[in-house]
Design a protein around this motif. Structure first.
Motif, short mmCIF file in Angstrom:
data_model
loop_
_atom_site.label_atom_id
_atom_site.label_comp_id
_atom_site.label_asym_id
_atom_site.label_seq_id
_atom_site.Cartn_x
_atom_site.Cartn_y
_atom_site.Cartn_z
N ARG A 107 -16.51 -0.34 -0.98
CA ARG A 107 -15.85 -1.42 -0.26
C ARG A 107 -14.74 -2.00 -1.13
NH1 ARG A 107 -21.01 -2.00 -0.79
NH2 ARG A 107 -20.97 -4.04 -1.79
N VAL A 108 -13.61 -2.32 -0.50
CA VAL A 108 -12.45 -2.80 -1.25
C VAL A 108 -11.83 -3.99 -0.52
CG1 VAL A 108 -10.17 -2.23 -2.17
CG2 VAL A 108 -11.96 -0.47 -2.11
N VAL A 109 -11.55 -5.04 -1.28
CA VAL A 109 -10.79 -6.18 -0.78
C VAL A 109 -9.48 -6.25 -1.55
CG1 VAL A 109 -10.71 -8.69 -0.51
CG2 VAL A 109 -12.86 -7.46 -0.12
N TYR A 110 -8.38 -6.17 -0.81
CA TYR A 110 -7.05 -6.29 -1.39
C TYR A 110 -6.55 -7.72 -1.24
CZ TYR A 110 -6.70 -1.15 -1.31
OH TYR A 110 -6.90 0.19 -1.52
N VAL A 111 -5.88 -8.23 -2.28
CA VAL A 111 -5.34 -9.58 -2.24
C VAL A 111 -3.90 -9.55 -2.75
CG1 VAL A 111 -5.57 -11.96 -3.06
CG2 VAL A 111 -7.62 -10.56 -2.69
N ASP A 112 -3.01 -10.18 -2.02
CA ASP A 112 -1.63 -10.32 -2.48
C ASP A 112 -1.04 -11.57 -1.86
OD1 ASP A 112 0.36 -8.08 -3.93
OD2 ASP A 112 1.41 -9.65 -2.82
N ARG A 113 -0.14 -12.21 -2.56
CA ARG A 113 0.49 -13.41 -1.99
C ARG A 113 1.74 -13.07 -1.20
NH1 ARG A 113 3.39 -16.97 -6.79
NH2 ARG A 113 4.92 -15.41 -7.48
N GLU A 114 2.19 -11.80 -1.28
CA GLU A 114 3.37 -11.34 -0.57
C GLU A 114 2.98 -10.93 0.85
OE1 GLU A 114 6.95 -9.55 0.71
OE2 GLU A 114 6.52 -11.09 -0.77
N SER A 115 3.53 -11.62 1.84
CA SER A 115 3.10 -11.41 3.22
C SER A 115 3.43 -10.01 3.72
CB SER A 115 3.73 -12.47 4.14
OG SER A 115 5.14 -12.49 4.01
N VAL A 116 4.51 -9.41 3.24
CA VAL A 116 4.83 -8.04 3.65
C VAL A 116 3.72 -7.09 3.19
CG1 VAL A 116 6.38 -6.09 3.21
CG2 VAL A 116 7.32 -8.30 3.81
N ALA A 117 3.25 -7.26 1.96
CA ALA A 117 2.19 -6.40 1.43
C ALA A 117 0.93 -6.52 2.27
CB ALA A 117 1.91 -6.76 -0.03
N VAL A 118 0.55 -7.75 2.60
CA VAL A 118 -0.68 -7.97 3.36
C VAL A 118 -0.54 -7.47 4.79
CG1 VAL A 118 -2.29 -9.72 4.19
CG2 VAL A 118 -1.33 -9.91 1.89
N ALA A 119 0.62 -7.70 5.40
CA ALA A 119 0.84 -7.25 6.78
C ALA A 119 0.71 -5.74 6.88
CB ALA A 119 2.22 -7.70 7.26
N HIS A 120 1.31 -5.04 5.92
CA HIS A 120 1.22 -3.58 6.00
C HIS A 120 -0.17 -3.09 5.62
CE1 HIS A 120 2.61 0.44 6.43
NE2 HIS A 120 2.25 0.75 5.19
N ALA A 121 -0.82 -3.76 4.68
CA ALA A 121 -2.18 -3.36 4.32
C ALA A 121 -3.11 -3.47 5.52
CB ALA A 121 -2.68 -4.22 3.17
N LYS A 122 -2.96 -4.53 6.29
CA LYS A 122 -3.81 -4.71 7.47
C LYS A 122 -3.57 -3.60 8.49
CE LYS A 122 -4.65 -9.68 7.12
NZ LYS A 122 -4.48 -11.02 7.74
N LEU A 123 -2.31 -3.17 8.63
CA LEU A 123 -2.03 -2.04 9.52
C LEU A 123 -2.71 -0.77 9.01
CD1 LEU A 123 1.77 -2.46 10.38
CD2 LEU A 123 -0.17 -2.67 11.95
N LEU A 124 -2.61 -0.55 7.71
CA LEU A 124 -3.17 0.65 7.10
C LEU A 124 -4.69 0.67 7.22
CD1 LEU A 124 -2.42 3.17 5.23
CD2 LEU A 124 -3.05 1.68 3.34
N LEU A 125 -5.32 -0.50 7.15
CA LEU A 125 -6.78 -0.59 7.07
C LEU A 125 -7.44 -0.92 8.40
CD1 LEU A 125 -6.91 -2.71 3.78
CD2 LEU A 125 -7.29 -0.24 3.98
N PRO A 170 0.83 -1.20 0.00
CA PRO A 170 0.00 0.00 0.00
C PRO A 170 0.87 1.26 0.00
CG PRO A 170 -0.75 -1.56 1.67
CD PRO A 170 0.59 -2.06 1.17
N THR A 171 0.52 2.20 -0.84
CA THR A 171 1.25 3.46 -0.91
C THR A 171 0.25 4.56 -1.26
OG1 THR A 171 3.19 4.56 -1.88
CG2 THR A 171 1.85 3.20 -3.35
N VAL A 172 0.73 5.76 -1.45
CA VAL A 172 -0.16 6.89 -1.72
C VAL A 172 -1.00 6.61 -2.98
CG1 VAL A 172 -0.27 9.33 -2.28
CG2 VAL A 172 1.40 8.51 -0.62
N GLY A 173 -2.27 6.92 -2.91
CA GLY A 173 -3.15 6.70 -4.05
C GLY A 173 -3.69 5.30 -4.12
N ASN A 174 -3.91 4.67 -2.95
CA ASN A 174 -4.51 3.34 -2.93
C ASN A 174 -5.92 3.38 -3.51
OD1 ASN A 174 -2.53 1.66 -1.46
ND2 ASN A 174 -2.89 3.15 0.18
N LEU A 175 -6.36 2.22 -3.96
CA LEU A 175 -7.69 2.12 -4.56
C LEU A 175 -8.77 2.59 -3.60
CD1 LEU A 175 -9.58 1.21 -6.82
CD2 LEU A 175 -9.39 -1.14 -5.95
N HIS A 176 -8.70 2.19 -2.35
CA HIS A 176 -9.77 2.56 -1.42
C HIS A 176 -9.78 4.07 -1.16
CE1 HIS A 176 -6.50 2.34 1.60
NE2 HIS A 176 -7.27 3.12 2.34
N GLU A 177 -8.61 4.70 -1.19
CA GLU A 177 -8.57 6.15 -1.01
C GLU A 177 -9.26 6.87 -2.16
OE1 GLU A 177 -4.43 6.69 1.53
OE2 GLU A 177 -4.33 6.68 -0.66
#
Length: 270
Positions: free
Chosen positions: A101-119, A84-91
């Motif tokens: 409503r937005v569901v993000y999916v990624d197989r990279e655990s770093v991406a998902v871990a940070h997305a969960k923090l952001l959301l 997740p970075t500036v200009g995310n879809l949900h923003e």
């Protein structure tokens, strides 16, 4: 990258570069590691305009999302969403309608871990760790079932994702499985590195990715167009990323090769 790595999942080897984190680096994000920056700099030396290509892809995300919202879509599935970075879809979509409503999916655990923090304070968004091929696991996940009504149109995004999908995975069948599960009136937005854009240094840049376990596979215009089978492709069709309904000079690069490096398009399920 911040020196506090407490949020990084323990299984992540920060010494191995990852395309999602390299992309984050090119977008001036701060969720990348030295190995990612090293690979990102290596590719930038080969193709100095690639950072601009990443920015243009992000701009396409915004234009495609706005098109879908204007068409009445209020729920979105972003597969291969990355860091997740500036200009995310949900923003983008929630700025127009907070009910989106937005569901993000990624197989990279770093991406998902940070997305969960952001959301964590956004009850209209969720992040799942899953592989593109796990169609049923993604669409039947509790978070997805809570946020997405598959009987209503959904905006599906797969940006800069499918060129990491080998032909042996049969990407057309994967896409057909998603298409068959979503309602008429749903949209699919794709961007994909072009094999026939005559971009200098592309072959050498791809070679630099060897060993990351994510070898890019550029495809021709006709090959990318074929991913929209079963969708009505929206004008102006599958074109260079910057040429998909640009809204201003900021949506284009001064380098014509970079404007065409990723193909982009949007299709609507009839």
């Amino acid at each position: 990258m911040t020196s506090n790595l407490s949020w990084v999942p323990p299984e992540v080897d920060t010494n191995v570069p990852n395309p999602a984190r390299v992309y984050d680096y090119w977008l001036d994000g701060d969720h990348n590691f030295q190995a990612d920056r090293d690979l990102g700099d290596q590719v930038l030396k080969i193709m100095p305009g690639v950072r601009d290509a990443a920015r243009l892809n992000r701009a396409f995300l915004r234009r495609a999302a706005l098109h879908m919202v204007e068409a009445g879509v209020r729920q979105f599935l972003d597969i291969g969403s990355g860091i997740p970075t500036v200009g995310n879809l949900h923003e983008i979509v929630q700025q127009i309608d907070p009910e989106c409503r937005v569901v993000y999916v990624d197989r990279e655990s770093v991406a998902v871990a940070h997305a969960k923090l952001l959301l964590r304070d956004n009850d209209r968004c969720a992040a799942l760790q899953a592989d593109l091929r796990d169609v049923n696991d993604i669409l039947n996940a509790p978070e997805a079932k809570e946020l997405l009504d598959l009987d209503q149109p959904v905006g599906v995004f797969m940006l800069l994702l499918l060129h990491f999908v080998p032909d042996s995975w049969d990407p057309h069948t994967i896409l057909a499985r998603y298409r068959d599960r979503i309602a008429p009136g749903s949209f699919l937005a794709l961007s994909h590195v072009a094999a026939d854009a005559d971009s200098q240094g592309l072959d050498e840049a791809i070679e630099a990715y060897k060993g990351t376990q994510n070898d890019p596979i550029p495809r021709t215009h006709d090959q990318v167009l074929s991913f929209f089978d079963g969708f009505d492709v929206i004008e102006p069709g599958v074109v260079g990323c910057a040429m998909w309904n640009p809204q201003g000079a900021g949506d284009m690069s001064d380098n014509p090769e970079i404007n065409s490096l990723p193909y982009a398009g949007v299709g609507r399920k009839p």
